[in-house]
Design a protein around this motif. Structure first.
Motif, short mmCIF file in Angstrom:
data_model
loop_
_atom_site.label_atom_id
_atom_site.label_comp_id
_atom_site.label_asym_id
_atom_site.label_seq_id
_atom_site.Cartn_x
_atom_site.Cartn_y
_atom_site.Cartn_z
N PRO B 13 10.76 4.54 4.07
CA PRO B 13 9.41 5.04 4.35
C PRO B 13 9.45 6.16 5.39
N GLU B 14 10.25 5.96 6.40
CA GLU B 14 10.42 6.98 7.43
C GLU B 14 10.93 8.29 6.83
N LEU B 15 11.93 8.15 6.01
CA LEU B 15 12.52 9.33 5.37
C LEU B 15 11.48 10.10 4.55
N LEU B 16 10.71 9.38 3.77
CA LEU B 16 9.71 10.02 2.93
C LEU B 16 8.65 10.73 3.76
N VAL B 17 8.20 10.06 4.79
CA VAL B 17 7.19 10.65 5.67
C VAL B 17 7.71 11.94 6.30
N LEU B 18 8.90 11.88 6.84
CA LEU B 18 9.46 13.06 7.50
C LEU B 18 9.62 14.21 6.51
N ARG B 19 10.07 13.87 5.33
CA ARG B 19 10.28 14.91 4.33
C ARG B 19 8.98 15.60 3.93
N LEU B 20 7.93 14.82 3.76
CA LEU B 20 6.66 15.39 3.35
C LEU B 20 6.03 16.22 4.46
N LEU B 45 3.40 2.88 -0.98
CA LEU B 45 3.42 2.33 0.37
C LEU B 45 2.01 2.29 0.92
N GLY B 46 1.62 1.13 1.43
CA GLY B 46 0.28 0.96 1.97
C GLY B 46 0.12 1.56 3.35
N GLU B 47 -1.11 1.56 3.82
CA GLU B 47 -1.39 2.11 5.14
C GLU B 47 -0.73 1.26 6.23
N GLY B 48 -0.58 -0.01 5.93
CA GLY B 48 0.06 -0.92 6.88
C GLY B 48 1.52 -0.60 7.09
N VAL B 49 2.07 0.19 6.20
CA VAL B 49 3.45 0.66 6.38
C VAL B 49 3.45 2.03 7.05
N ILE B 50 2.60 2.91 6.56
CA ILE B 50 2.62 4.29 7.01
C ILE B 50 2.21 4.48 8.47
N TYR B 51 1.12 3.88 8.86
CA TYR B 51 0.64 4.11 10.23
C TYR B 51 1.64 3.66 11.30
N PRO B 52 2.18 2.46 11.17
CA PRO B 52 3.20 2.08 12.15
C PRO B 52 4.38 3.04 12.18
N VAL B 53 4.79 3.50 11.01
CA VAL B 53 5.89 4.45 10.95
C VAL B 53 5.53 5.73 11.70
N HIS B 55 3.37 6.14 14.08
CA HIS B 55 3.29 5.91 15.52
C HIS B 55 4.68 5.82 16.14
N ALA B 56 5.57 5.14 15.44
CA ALA B 56 6.93 5.00 15.96
C ALA B 56 7.62 6.36 16.01
N LEU B 57 7.38 7.14 14.99
CA LEU B 57 8.00 8.47 14.92
C LEU B 57 7.48 9.37 16.03
N GLU B 58 6.20 9.26 16.30
CA GLU B 58 5.63 10.07 17.37
C GLU B 58 6.16 9.60 18.72
N ARG B 59 6.24 8.31 18.89
CA ARG B 59 6.76 7.73 20.12
C ARG B 59 8.17 8.25 20.38
N ASP B 60 8.92 8.42 19.32
CA ASP B 60 10.30 8.89 19.45
C ASP B 60 10.39 10.41 19.54
#
Lengths: 117, 117
Positions: B13-20, B45-53, B55-60
């Motif tokens: 999920p992380e990979l897909l988000v970053l790529r897009l 992937l539901g919102e329950g997957v995407i939003y946490p990802v 937030h974590a990505l931004e935190r990092d």
DNA sequence: CATCATACCTTGCCGTGAAAGGTATGGCAA
DNA sequence: TTGCCATACCTTTCACGGCAAGGTATGATG
């Protein structure tokens, strides 16, 4: 769509085990090493992964086991059943579709993509 | 255990988000749909997957966010940082190596196989 | 005799993905 | 107006799968 493909990433250890056992009957300890070798150390699944998978697969009738003693060593050899063949085809198909889907996201704008000038 | 190599199947999920997000800044709700569309419904992937990802990505520090209001709708747009680019390359490389490794197991006896003559 | 490699197995933890629920607002139809 | 759906955000909770770690037993090796 009765059943969504939940847990879309799982089942890879299962897939690998089924695929290897399809060639010839194998035992757990052997599978652990075979996976390491065939993947050039890229995938190293421990026994704590393999044995539970083996047991679950046998419970489901995808594998059958028979105990042999070789050099005084007791081994449990597993071989693929007809159910196991179907399971393997199923998992392989899923994996293939999944990787293609991911690839199509990674690969940039849709192949038949609409370029909104 | 930030850069743990275990859990070899995760991070897609992380990979897909970053790529897009690399292509253009996007917001969560949009990403959910984009992933569905770009994968031809193979990955949902539901919102329950995407939003946490997100937030974590931004935190990092891999993503940066800025809030915009469009049509009276409040959206949080995310864009890729330099760190995010590195993270993306990293994940993409891992994914690539993983799929190749699995392929080399699925594909039968080793490509440069040792034929013990 | 001690230690390693083979061979089996189980317990318990933890990260991740997924469902489900919660808030808020704009648009549209009844 | 009211109600409902779509948009848009977010969190809590749960289940499960992968993994480390530990445990047993035996044959080979020094």
């Amino acid at each position: 769509m009765a059943e969504n493909n939940s847990n879309f990433m799982s089942g890879v250890p299962e897939l690998l085990v089924l695929r290897l056992v399809r060639e010839k009957e194998m035992y757990g300890y052997e599978l652990v090493q075979a996976i390491r070798e065939r993947s050039n150390d890229a995938i190293a699944l421990g026994e704590g992964v393999i044995y539970p998978v083996l047991h679950a697969l046998e419970r489901d009738g995808a594998l059958s086991s028979n105990r042999k003693t070789v050099n005084g060593r007791s081994r449990v050899y597993y071989s693929l059943t007809a159910t196991g063949v179907r399971r393997l085809d199923d998992l392989a198909g899923n994996w293939s579709r999944l990787t293609e889907a991911i690839q199509s996201v990674l690969g940039g704008p849709a192949i038949g993509g609409v370029s909104h000038a």
